[in-house]
Write a protein that holds these residues in place. Structure first.
Motif, PDB file in Angstrom:
ATOM      1  N   GLY A 209       0.657 -11.224   3.938  1.00 53.42           N
ATOM      2  CA  GLY A 209       1.173  -9.938   4.634  1.00 53.42           C
ATOM      3  C   GLY A 209       0.880  -8.852   3.874  1.00 53.42           C
ATOM      4  N   VAL A 210       0.738  -7.735   4.463  1.00 55.02           N
ATOM      5  CA  VAL A 210       0.410  -6.395   3.881  1.00 55.02           C
ATOM      6  C   VAL A 210       1.541  -5.302   4.414  1.00 55.02           C
ATOM      7  N   PHE A 211       2.039  -4.823   3.353  1.00 58.75           N
ATOM      8  CA  PHE A 211       3.171  -4.029   3.507  1.00 58.75           C
ATOM      9  C   PHE A 211       2.482  -2.291   3.287  1.00 58.75           C
ATOM     10  N   LEU A 212       2.960  -1.398   4.156  1.00 59.55           N
ATOM     11  CA  LEU A 212       2.659   0.159   3.936  1.00 59.55           C
ATOM     12  C   LEU A 212       3.800   0.630   3.933  1.00 59.55           C
ATOM     13  N   THR A 213       3.751   1.619   2.912  1.00 55.65           N
ATOM     14  CA  THR A 213       4.691   2.677   3.096  1.00 55.65           C
ATOM     15  C   THR A 213       4.930   4.018   3.865  1.00 55.65           C
ATOM     16  N   GLU A 214       5.868   4.216   4.694  1.00 54.59           N
ATOM     17  CA  GLU A 214       5.825   5.287   5.583  1.00 54.59           C
ATOM     18  C   GLU A 214       5.073   6.378   5.239  1.00 54.59           C
TER      19      GLU A 214
ATOM     20  N   LEU B 189       0.697  -1.232  -0.106  1.00 54.95           N
ATOM     21  CA  LEU B 189      -0.192  -0.040  -0.036  1.00 54.95           C
ATOM     22  C   LEU B 189       0.594   1.261  -0.039  1.00 54.95           C
ATOM     23  N   GLU B 190       0.813   2.011  -1.173  1.00 51.68           N
ATOM     24  CA  GLU B 190       1.564   3.180  -1.138  1.00 51.68           C
ATOM     25  C   GLU B 190       0.688   4.353  -0.869  1.00 51.68           C
ATOM     26  N   HIS B 191       1.138   4.994   0.197  1.00 50.10           N
ATOM     27  CA  HIS B 191       0.421   6.263   0.708  1.00 50.10           C
ATOM     28  C   HIS B 191      -0.574   6.355   0.864  1.00 50.10           C
ATOM     29  N   LEU B 192      -1.155   5.306   1.410  1.00 52.47           N
ATOM     30  CA  LEU B 192      -2.772   4.845   1.534  1.00 52.47           C
ATOM     31  C   LEU B 192      -3.179   5.876   2.718  1.00 52.47           C
ATOM     32  N   GLN B 193      -4.407   6.426   2.738  1.00 47.55           N
ATOM     33  CA  GLN B 193      -4.631   7.501   3.696  1.00 47.55           C
ATOM     34  C   GLN B 193      -5.828   7.067   4.681  1.00 47.55           C
ATOM     35  N   ASP B 194      -6.848   6.558   3.978  1.00 43.59           N
ATOM     36  CA  ASP B 194      -8.190   6.370   4.688  1.00 43.59           C
ATOM     37  C   ASP B 194      -8.139   5.277   5.511  1.00 43.59           C
ATOM     38  N   PRO B 195      -8.613   5.520   6.859  1.00 39.98           N
ATOM     39  CA  PRO B 195      -8.474   4.448   7.670  1.00 39.98           C
ATOM     40  C   PRO B 195      -9.595   3.273   7.414  1.00 39.98           C
ATOM     41  N   GLY B 196     -10.711   3.723   6.840  1.00 45.22           N
ATOM     42  CA  GLY B 196     -11.807   2.695   6.285  1.00 45.22           C
ATOM     43  C   GLY B 196     -11.233   1.640   5.315  1.00 45.22           C
ATOM     44  N   ASN B 197     -10.554   2.541   4.411  1.00 48.68           N
ATOM     45  CA  ASN B 197     -10.020   1.826   3.289  1.00 48.68           C
ATOM     46  C   ASN B 197      -8.863   0.549   3.912  1.00 48.68           C
ATOM     47  N   ALA B 198      -7.945   1.133   4.770  1.00 45.40           N
ATOM     48  CA  ALA B 198      -6.984   0.297   5.305  1.00 45.40           C
ATOM     49  C   ALA B 198      -7.531  -0.718   6.137  1.00 45.40           C
ATOM     50  N   GLY B 199      -8.535  -0.583   6.790  1.00 45.92           N
ATOM     51  CA  GLY B 199      -9.068  -1.616   7.787  1.00 45.92           C
ATOM     52  C   GLY B 199     -10.025  -2.649   6.761  1.00 45.92           C
TER      53      GLY B 199
ATOM     54  N   GLY C 202      -2.469   2.215  -4.815  1.00 43.52           N
ATOM     55  CA  GLY C 202      -1.849   3.493  -4.190  1.00 43.52           C
ATOM     56  C   GLY C 202      -2.925   4.287  -3.729  1.00 43.52           C
ATOM     57  N   ASN C 203      -2.643   5.676  -3.636  1.00 47.20           N
ATOM     58  CA  ASN C 203      -3.265   6.712  -2.722  1.00 47.20           C
ATOM     59  C   ASN C 203      -4.539   6.684  -3.237  1.00 47.20           C
ATOM     60  N   GLU C 204      -5.671   7.059  -2.490  1.00 50.26           N
ATOM     61  CA  GLU C 204      -7.093   7.142  -2.762  1.00 50.26           C
ATOM     62  C   GLU C 204      -7.314   7.989  -3.894  1.00 50.26           C
ATOM     63  N   SER C 205      -6.702   9.308  -4.000  1.00 52.69           N
ATOM     64  CA  SER C 205      -7.090  10.321  -4.957  1.00 52.69           C
ATOM     65  C   SER C 205      -6.044   9.959  -6.149  1.00 52.69           C
ATOM     66  N   ARG C 206      -4.943   9.854  -5.807  1.00 52.83           N
ATOM     67  CA  ARG C 206      -3.620   9.869  -6.790  1.00 52.83           C
ATOM     68  C   ARG C 206      -3.320   8.584  -7.587  1.00 52.83           C
ATOM     69  N   GLY C 207      -3.528   7.515  -6.918  1.00 52.29           N
ATOM     70  CA  GLY C 207      -3.222   6.177  -7.203  1.00 52.29           C
ATOM     71  C   GLY C 207      -1.716   5.969  -6.906  1.00 52.29           C
ATOM     72  N   ILE C 208      -1.128   5.026  -7.697  1.00 49.87           N
ATOM     73  CA  ILE C 208       0.312   4.805  -7.323  1.00 49.87           C
ATOM     74  C   ILE C 208       1.385   6.042  -8.103  1.00 49.87           C
ATOM     75  N   THR C 209       2.463   6.294  -7.627  1.00 43.52           N
ATOM     76  CA  THR C 209       3.122   7.299  -8.133  1.00 43.52           C
ATOM     77  C   THR C 209       3.788   6.951  -9.524  1.00 43.52           C
ATOM     78  N   ASP C 210       4.012   7.622 -10.423  1.00 49.82           N
ATOM     79  CA  ASP C 210       4.879   7.131 -11.770  1.00 49.82           C
ATOM     80  C   ASP C 210       5.964   6.475 -11.566  1.00 49.82           C
ATOM     81  N   GLU C 211       6.796   6.625 -10.505  1.00 45.74           N
ATOM     82  CA  GLU C 211       7.884   6.142 -10.134  1.00 45.74           C
ATOM     83  C   GLU C 211       7.708   4.809  -9.867  1.00 45.74           C
ATOM     84  N   THR C 212       6.640   4.464  -9.123  1.00 48.68           N
ATOM     85  CA  THR C 212       6.182   3.109  -8.762  1.00 48.68           C
ATOM     86  C   THR C 212       5.740   2.460  -9.670  1.00 48.68           C
ATOM     87  N   ALA C 213       5.110   2.912 -10.658  1.00 44.93           N
ATOM     88  CA  ALA C 213       4.122   2.451 -11.810  1.00 44.93           C
ATOM     89  C   ALA C 213       5.464   1.880 -12.682  1.00 44.93           C
ATOM     90  N   GLY C 214       6.553   2.666 -12.867  1.00 44.43           N
ATOM     91  CA  GLY C 214       7.630   2.373 -13.838  1.00 44.43           C
ATOM     92  C   GLY C 214       8.411   1.253 -13.243  1.00 44.43           C
TER      93      GLY C 214
END
Length: 255
Positions: free
Chosen positions: A133-138, A110-120, A206-218
């Motif tokens: 396993g679930v991994f989350l970025t800082e 999970l990259e930059h996920l922000q919503d508690p409901g989504n995470a749960g 990715g993030n709820e509004s932005r999705g995954i970053t271009d760098e990560t997509a690449g």
């Protein structure tokens, strides 16, 4: 025994949770599912103690217990609109930092996920789909915030998870273990049902509004798409994660 002030800080502040190595859960269900060895303190209202005496017997020996708390006072430390009357303080030491990589495992990043409901919801779905396993970025949502914990419905105690510095480092670690990464993306050329997820697999969300970053997509091994009708371009993060995980579960059960 922690004071009400200490408990309020644990409820409200990630910093306090991290510094003290403690977090708070509310309600009967979460108390019943909490690992007994992590329970440090239980606070009960008079009403709850009268209505659920059988739960008192489940409080582990050595845990501090505060009973006889009035409803108004209990509301001062509760994070819910309609408190059930039981609040439990637990120590870290369960599933956090427990996610380890196996070559044929099924994982989520999970990259930059922000919503508690989504995470749960994602943790609950990960458990239901048999993810390893679930991994989350800082910088992602705090899994131990009260709202997030409630959304997991107890899965936080059973699904291995840990935070990683960033998606780039995590993807490199997955790749080194022979685990293929997939991300639902507008540039995905193949439908999500086409690849085989029978081997080691990690789905990047990715993030709820932005999705995954271009760098990560690449850096992701394969960009896939979830076909949609109408004018919809993307799905809720938890919904997309569920679709992908259950497709992997379906494929693996056919082996």
């Amino acid at each position: 025994m922690l004071s009400f002030r200490d408990i309020r800080q644990l409820v409200k502040q990630k910093k306090a949770r991290d510094e003290q190595g403690l977090f708070v859960i509310e309600g009967r269900k979460l108390f019943s599912e909490a690992p007994p060895e992590q329970i440090r303190q239980v606070i009960l209202t008079d009403r709850f103690a009268r209505e659920y005496p059988e739960l008192l017997a489940k409080i582990p020996a050595g845990a501090d217990v505060m009973t006889g708390v009035g409803e108004e006072r209990f509301a001062q430390i509760s994070d819910t609109k309609s408190p059930q009357g039981i609040l439990t303080v637990l120590s870290f030491g369960g599933q956090e930092n427990a996610a380890e990589l196996e070559g044929d495992g099924l994982y989520l990043l999970l990259e930059h996920l922000q919503d508690p409901g989504n995470a749960g919801t994602i943790l609950r779905t990960a458990e239901a789909a048999g993810a390893d396993g679930v991994f989350l970025t800082e910088g992602s949502v705090d899994l131990y915030a009260p709202k997030t914990i409630r959304s997991t419905m107890g899965s936080i105690f059973r699904v291995p998870h840990r935070y990683v510095p960033d998606a780039s480092a995590a993807l490199a670690e997955f790749r080194a273990r022979g685990i293929t990464s997939y991300a639902a993306h507008l540039k995905g050329r193949s439908s999500y049902t086409e690849p085989s997820y029978r081997g080691g697999t990690v789905f990047v969300i990715g993030n709820e509004s932005r999705g995954i970053t271009d760098e990560t997509a690449g850096q992701t091994d394969c960009l896939i798409r979830i076909p949609m009708a109408g004018r919809v371009e993307s799905l809720n993060a938890a919904m997309a994660a569920g679709i992908l995980m259950f497709e992997a579960k379906r494929q693996r059960e056919l082996q």
